[in-house]
Structures are given as C-alpha cells and as structure tokens.
Design an enzyme around this catalytic site. Structure first.
Site, PDB file in Angstrom:
ATOM      1  CG  HIS A 107      -1.730  -1.022   1.597  1.00 32.83           C
ATOM      2  ND1 HIS A 107      -1.319  -2.109   2.311  1.00 32.83           N
ATOM      3  CD2 HIS A 107      -3.049  -1.216   1.351  1.00 32.83           C
ATOM      4  CE1 HIS A 107      -2.333  -2.935   2.484  1.00 32.83           C
ATOM      5  NE2 HIS A 107      -3.408  -2.423   1.907  1.00 32.83           N
ATOM      6  CG  ASP A 110       1.799  -0.895   3.481  1.00 34.46           C
ATOM      7  OD1 ASP A 110       1.097  -0.488   4.407  1.00 34.46           O
ATOM      8  OD2 ASP A 110       1.431  -1.755   2.651  1.00 34.46           O
TER       9      ASP A 110
HETATM   10  C1  XLS Z   1      -7.560  -6.671   4.521  1.00 28.04           C
HETATM   11  C2  XLS Z   1      -7.068  -6.905   3.178  1.00 28.04           C
HETATM   12  C3  XLS Z   1      -5.921  -6.009   2.732  1.00 28.04           C
HETATM   13  C4  XLS Z   1      -5.772  -6.043   1.241  1.00 28.04           C
HETATM   14  C5  XLS Z   1      -4.981  -4.931   0.666  1.00 28.04           C
HETATM   15  O1  XLS Z   1      -8.285  -7.472   5.097  1.00 28.04           O
HETATM   16  O2  XLS Z   1      -6.733  -8.260   3.045  1.00 28.04           O
HETATM   17  O3  XLS Z   1      -4.740  -6.375   3.374  1.00 28.04           O
HETATM   18  O4  XLS Z   1      -5.209  -7.240   0.820  1.00 28.04           O
HETATM   19  O5  XLS Z   1      -5.539  -3.699   0.937  1.00 28.04           O
END
Ligand code: XLS
Ligand code: NI
Ligand code: NI
EC number: 5.3.1.5
Length: 442
Positions: A107, A110
């Site tokens: 993301h 991140d």
């Molecule tokens: C949350 C999601 C997230 C997505 C990416 O539950 O799994 O981590 O994979 O935004």
C-alpha cells in the site's frame, strides 16, 4: 545486492533460504519449495509467483486492540520520514532476497508515512519509487501489485469511493493516482482495490444504490487513467464481507462478479481472493476459487488462514494441507492464476518476536503451497478424481440429457421422459471415497 555488513544487515545470522528437500532437519530451509522443479509442465516458481506483503511483514508491529507494539523494528528508528522509509525498504529487500520471494506488494502508506498534504505525499512517494526501482534492478525482485490504503485515515471513516461527501472521494482519488503512478513506474504487474470501508455501518444513513454507482464510476475513472498512462496489467478487486465495515459491498466473489458485470468492468478487472475473507463470508476458500475460475476471473490470491474459533480476519500463515491441496486442484484445473500470484497477506503473531519468526512463517507458507501443488498435480494425473466427477454428469452427455443441455426439450418433454423412465436409481456422491483419495495422495 548491496554487500550486507554489520551496519546495514537487519536479519543478522540468517542467510539465504534454500531448498534442501524433505530429509533436512534444518528449519531454515525449504523442504518442498524447489523453484526450478517442473510440475505440470511449468516451474514451481512460475505456478506460484510468491509475494511478500509489505504491510504485515515490515509495518505490522504486533499492535492489537488491547495493546501497543511488540515488534520493535530496527528500521523504524530514525527521525526523518524518508530515512525511515528507506531503511524499511532496505530491510524489506534483504528479507525478500534471503527468502527467495520473487515478488512484493504494498500500500502507498506502507512504503512511506503519509500526512495530510497531498503534494508532500506525492513527493515522498516519488522519492521512494525511485528508491524501489533501484532495489528492484539490484535484486530482481518484482512488484506483483500496488494499492492505496483508503481505509486507515480518519477522513475515510464513511468510505472513500463510496463516501457520502464528494470531497472525501476526491482525496481517495488523489491517493489512487499516486499509487497508480508508482505501480506503473515500478512495472507493477497488477493493481488491487480492497475497499475496507466501501460499505455501510447502518442502512439508516446510507443510499446504497448511489454509493455503489459512485464506486463503479471511481473504478472506471482510475482504470482509464492507468490505461492512458501505459498500465497493461490487470486490476483486481479483493472481496471481503465485513471488517472494518459491518457490510462491505465487495462481499464475496459472486457479489463482485455481479457488480463488475453490471457496471461494465469485466474486461479490465479480475478477482484477488483471500482465504480468511472467504471464511468470513461463510464460504470455504475453495468455493471462492471455483466461483472465480468458472467465470474466467481467477486473478490472484492473498494467502493466509483464519482461526476456526474466531470470527475475524486473523491473517495467520497458511498451514492446512487439505485446504491448500483442494485449492491447488481448482487453480490447476483452471489453468493457473491469471496475471497474479500468491501474496502472503499474513502476519506473525503478536508474541512471535524473534527475527527468525518471519522466516519460519514464510517457509511454512511456501512449502505448503509447493507440497499442495505437487500433490494436486499427482491427483489430477494419476487418480480417478476427475473421472468420478465427470461420470456423475454422464447422463447429460448423450440422449435426452444432452438435448436438455442444448435447450431442445420443453417442460412437457421432460415430464414425458420422467414418466417413461420411472423412478430414478439412487446414485452415490462418493464423498468419503474422494476425501480419502485426497489424503492418500497427501
Ligand atoms: C484486509 C485486506 C488487505 C488487502 C490490501 O483485510 O486483506 O490487506 O489485501 O488492501
Ligand atoms: Ni488481502
Ligand atoms: Ni484480509
């Protein structure tokens, strides 16, 4: 890779993780994952395309609703935002390389901390994109997908693309634009939309139809921008039924397929399916995979597992060989993942505080998928599995059954057939036989 020294190595004392085979006693080695081994006509690494998840592995510090961080990361020490982001990226690429993970996913937030100033966020992301580009070139690690976090900042408490306030939606768009720019610059192979707050907490204050139309318009707009700027990859929607919202519009695979079809997005989007999201939706992961595969929309996987007793997204590393083997059967029969790979959207536990724990977690996850791949291929090649399923439908292969499938029988014809044939025989579904068959090959 830059030479690791006492000063710049984060995972000290842990070297390259390699394949040593099933006989090894070394816990820091692969017992099944042998990237070059050919299975079902392709190398394992081509089937599986493993990715490390930036958020869990390098940002997730063990915080839970009842307590603060337990993982104190050495790459989080510096005061300057960009210095910290670069240290984290050094640690990430050291880990990915030592683990032999060919891909990573992130993301925007991140990679580097975002504040409230859009231009400053763009500047930070641009600098980190250049940094990541150099890291990718140096290590050969590639970007499986990028995404924007449109759920953590308080402005998104009522959603991003589905926010009742257009002003908030525009901030979501600014973030997506920057995340797309980064993904394109880094040759990202896909781009993910997971809409954690694209849903509602209460219908009393929600115009569901309007919100879903906004979501569709938002996706079209983002897609058009990315295509205009040279993005050739696939967009993925990642279904999840709830958490953090009470109800998320991207509830499950079938719901998302209906949405994509209704809003003319099927051509550019596929599904990124996550194990623990399937179970939250009251499905097995296999169910979600099959729904996507049958629609030709099986794009990618977020690998993890839930807890049998807990009803939330615990994001544990996969370790259930039956579940993963049955999943690999579906993936292999579907001809593989379309454009995606296997991203470990999983976190080590709050009390797993040794640097080695992150390695054990990924080794376990990669080995279980490799073992499941080998097992599933053997089941498909050598067992009666496919034949038994095909035979259950044999009555539609010829005669009146075939005519029905072709649409040439009326309701009266069907009635007359029933009269002529009398009461059907009972035919076993052989479920226990098949369950044993899977275990025999495991
Ligand atoms: C949350 C999601 C997230 C997505 C990416 O539950 O799994 O981590 O994979 O935004
Ligand atoms: Ni996920
Ligand atoms: Ni999740």
């Amino acid at each position: 890779m830059t030479k690791l020294t006492a000063d710049n190595e984060y995972f000290k004392g842990i070297g390259q993780i390699s394949f040593e085979g099933q006989e090894t006693d070394n816990p820091l080695a692969f017992r099944w994952y042998n990237p070059e081994q050919v299975v079902a006509g392709k190398k394992m690494k081509e089937h599986l395309r493993f990715a490390g998840a930036y958020w869990h592995s390098f940002c997730g510090n063990g915080t839970d609703p009842f307590g603060g961080p337990t993982h104190i990361f050495p790459w989080d020490a510096k005061a300057d935002v960009l210095d910290r982001a670069k240290d984290k990226m050094d640690a990430a690429f050291e880990f990915l390389t030592k683990m032999n993970l060919p891909y990573y996913c992130f993301h925007d937030v991140d990679v580097v901390d975002y504040g409230n100033d859009i231009k400053e966020n763009e500047r930070r992301m641009q600098i980190m994109t250049d940094y990541a580009k150099a890291k990718q070139a140096e290590t050969g690690v590639k970007l499986l997908w990028g995404t924007a976090n449109l759920f953590s900042h308080r402005r998104y408490m009522n959603g991003a693309a589905t926010n009742p306030d257009f002003h908030v939606l525009s901030h979501g768009a600014a973030q997506v634009k920057a995340a797309l720019d980064a993904t394109i610059a880094l040759n990202g192979e896909n781009y993910v939309f997971w809409g954690g707050r694209e849903g509602y907490m209460s219908l009393l204050n929600t115009n569901m139809k309007r919100e879903q139309e906004h979501l569709a318009k938002f996706l079209h707009t983002a897609k058009d921008y990315a295509r205009k700027n040279g993005f050739k990859g696939t967009f993925f929607i990642e279904p999840k039924p709830c958490e953090p919202t009470k109800h998320q519009y991207d509830y499950d695979a079938a719901t998302v397929l209906g949405f994509l079809r209704q809003y003319d997005l099927l051509g550019d989007f596929k599904l990124n399916l996550e194990v623990n999201h399937a179970t939250l939706a009251g499905h097995t992961f296999q169910h979600e995979l099959q729904v996507a595969a049958d629609a030709g929309m099986l794009g990618s996987i977020d690998a993890n597992r839930g807890d049998e007793q807990n009803g939330w997204d615990t994001d544990q590393f996969p370790n259930n060989i039956n579940e993963v083997t049955e999943s690999m059967l579906i993936i292999l029969e579907a001809g593989g993942l379309q454009g995606g790979g296997i991203n470990f959207d999983a976190k080590i536990r709050r009390n797993s505080t040794d640097p080695a724990d992150l390695f054990h977690a990924h080794i376990g996850g990669m080995d279980i998928f490799a073992r499941a791949l080998i097992t599933a291929d053997r089941i498909l090649q050598h067992s009666e599995y496919k034949k038994i399923r095909a035979e259950r439908y044999a009555s539609y292969d010829s005669g009146k059954g075939k005519a029905f499938e072709e649409g040439s029988l009326s309701l009266e014809d069907l009635r007359d057939y029933a009269v002529a044939q009398g009461e059907p025989q009972t035919i076993s579904g052989k479920q226990e036989f098949l369950e044993n068959l899977i275990n025999r090959y495991i």
